[in-house]
Scaffold this motif. Structure first.
Motif, short mmCIF file in Angstrom:
data_model
loop_
_atom_site.label_atom_id
_atom_site.label_comp_id
_atom_site.label_asym_id
_atom_site.label_seq_id
_atom_site.Cartn_x
_atom_site.Cartn_y
_atom_site.Cartn_z
N CYS A 146 0.86 -1.19 0.00
CA CYS A 146 0.00 0.00 0.00
C CYS A 146 0.89 1.24 0.00
O CYS A 146 1.92 1.27 0.67
CB CYS A 146 -0.90 0.02 1.23
SG CYS A 146 -2.02 -1.38 1.38
N THR A 199 -0.59 -7.79 -4.42
CA THR A 199 -1.66 -6.80 -4.51
C THR A 199 -1.08 -5.43 -4.19
O THR A 199 -0.43 -5.25 -3.16
CB THR A 199 -2.79 -7.12 -3.50
OG1 THR A 199 -3.30 -8.43 -3.78
CG2 THR A 199 -3.91 -6.09 -3.61
N LYS A 253 -2.06 -1.45 -3.66
CA LYS A 253 -3.13 -0.49 -3.44
C LYS A 253 -2.56 0.91 -3.28
O LYS A 253 -1.61 1.11 -2.52
CB LYS A 253 -3.92 -0.86 -2.18
CG LYS A 253 -4.66 -2.19 -2.25
CD LYS A 253 -5.90 -2.08 -3.13
CE LYS A 253 -6.70 -3.36 -3.11
NZ LYS A 253 -7.95 -3.25 -3.89
N TYR A 276 -3.41 5.13 -2.52
CA TYR A 276 -4.37 6.00 -1.84
C TYR A 276 -4.06 7.45 -2.19
O TYR A 276 -3.00 7.97 -1.83
CB TYR A 276 -4.29 5.78 -0.32
CG TYR A 276 -4.65 4.37 0.08
CD1 TYR A 276 -5.94 4.04 0.46
CD2 TYR A 276 -3.69 3.35 0.03
CE1 TYR A 276 -6.28 2.73 0.80
CE2 TYR A 276 -4.02 2.04 0.37
CZ TYR A 276 -5.32 1.75 0.76
OH TYR A 276 -5.65 0.46 1.08
N GLU A 332 -6.79 2.41 4.88
CA GLU A 332 -5.69 1.51 4.56
C GLU A 332 -5.66 0.33 5.51
O GLU A 332 -5.46 -0.83 5.09
CB GLU A 332 -4.37 2.29 4.63
CG GLU A 332 -3.15 1.47 4.21
CD GLU A 332 -1.87 2.29 4.30
OE1 GLU A 332 -1.04 2.18 3.39
OE2 GLU A 332 -1.70 3.04 5.30
N GLU A 382 -8.16 -2.25 4.68
CA GLU A 382 -7.69 -3.08 3.58
C GLU A 382 -6.77 -4.18 4.09
O GLU A 382 -6.86 -5.35 3.68
CB GLU A 382 -6.96 -2.22 2.55
CG GLU A 382 -6.44 -2.99 1.34
CD GLU A 382 -7.55 -3.44 0.41
OE1 GLU A 382 -7.48 -4.58 -0.08
OE2 GLU A 382 -8.49 -2.66 0.21
N TRP A 430 -7.55 -8.17 3.84
CA TRP A 430 -6.57 -8.97 3.09
C TRP A 430 -6.00 -10.09 3.96
O TRP A 430 -5.92 -11.24 3.53
CB TRP A 430 -5.47 -8.06 2.57
CG TRP A 430 -4.50 -8.73 1.65
CD1 TRP A 430 -4.59 -8.90 0.30
CD2 TRP A 430 -3.23 -9.32 2.03
NE1 TRP A 430 -3.48 -9.55 -0.19
CE2 TRP A 430 -2.64 -9.82 0.84
CE3 TRP A 430 -2.56 -9.46 3.23
CZ2 TRP A 430 -1.40 -10.45 0.85
CZ3 TRP A 430 -1.33 -10.10 3.25
CH2 TRP A 430 -0.76 -10.58 2.06
#
Length: 276
Positions: free
Chosen positions: A194, A242, A244, A246, A257, A260, A264
């Protein structure tokens, strides 16, 4: 992305340094113990601050272990000491990595996981430099050994990196190429990355300065390093990555976050579910 590496003696030889890790904070699971995750803080921080946040997450089946990094001289601070998992210098994609420090940090994390029961799934996560150490541990797991050649013992089931980067990305291909067992481990390891991203053309008012300021995103570890880390992992056989982003998120975390991360981890670790 790389940072400059270990301290050098006047003769140009690496000086091996004695590292003393700080206090470790442990959060026991509130429900059935199904997974243990070591969570690593960022530069200058300690295990306590993240343990307080992790304790509030709706993940009752996870035991959290939050160690504190050694206090060591930091190149980025002109040699002034700070809690850090390894040495860092100027932001650079071409600078050498502190392999000794990375190996020592990854070994410490693996040791923390070594006494967990055999039926417990193991994970590593972290923020910023802690994320970098987590991703380095992921590459050691895939390769089956540390850079120094010693065997990597932990069997990882999940890795999380927030606002971080992948150390040693340029040498990853040569380490994993032609190793079928390494390819199998890499392809089966779930990784969540992230990162905060700037919003081009968008502006927010700054109350303190009474002016308009742009939404820059992460101004410490740039978004491009997080994105490149994801691409590098994927291109080197890590198939379950993955990424991600923001918009407008700086070098910190937000509830969205962490939501998420919770979803996950619950999915990838097969947890029974979250508490109310």
């Amino acid at each position: 992305m790389s940072f400059t590496g270990p301290s050098m003696s006047s003769g140009g030889k690496t000086v091996r340094r004695a590292l003393e890790f700080g206090r470790t904070y442990v959060i026991r699971p509130k429900g059935k113990h199904q997974a243990t995750v070591v969570w690593l803080h960022g530069l200058g921080d300690n295990g306590s601050s993240w343990s307080q946040l992790l304790e509030t997450l709706p993940l009752p089946n996870i035991k959290w272990i939050c160690p504190t990094a050694p206090t060591q001289p930091m190149t980025i601070f002109g040699g002034f000491p700070s809690t850090a998992w390894f040495d860092v210098g100027d932001l650079s994609e071409d600078g050498p990595d502190d392999l000794e420090g990375l190996d020592a940090a990854a070994l410490h994390v693996a040791n923390l996981l070594s006494t967990e029961p055999a039926d417990i799934k193991l994970g590593i996560g972290g923020f910023s430099m802690g994320a970098a150490t987590s991703l380095y541990s992921a590459t050691c797991f895939a390769q089956g050994k540390y850079t120094n050649g010693n065997t990597y013992p932990a069997n990882l089931s999940a890795v999380v990196g927030l606002s971080g980067w992948l150390p040693c990305s340029k040498t990853l291909n040569s380490k994993l190429r032609g190793d079928n067992e390494a390819a199998r481990r890499a392809s089966s390891l779930p990784i969540l990355l992230c990162h905060g991203k700037g919003q081009d053309g968008q502006w927010l008012p700054s109350v303190a300065l009474d002016v308009q300021s742009p939404v820059h995103g992460d101004d410490v570890v740039q978004y491009k390093f997080g994105e490149k880390s994801s691409l590098s992992l994927n291109s080197n056989g890590f198939r379950d990555v993955t990424f991600k982003s923001y918009n407008g998120l700086g070098h910190y975390t937000i509830p969205e976050e962490m939501d998420e991360v919770c979803a996950w981890l619950t999915s990838k670790l097969g947890l029974e579910g979250s508490s109310s």
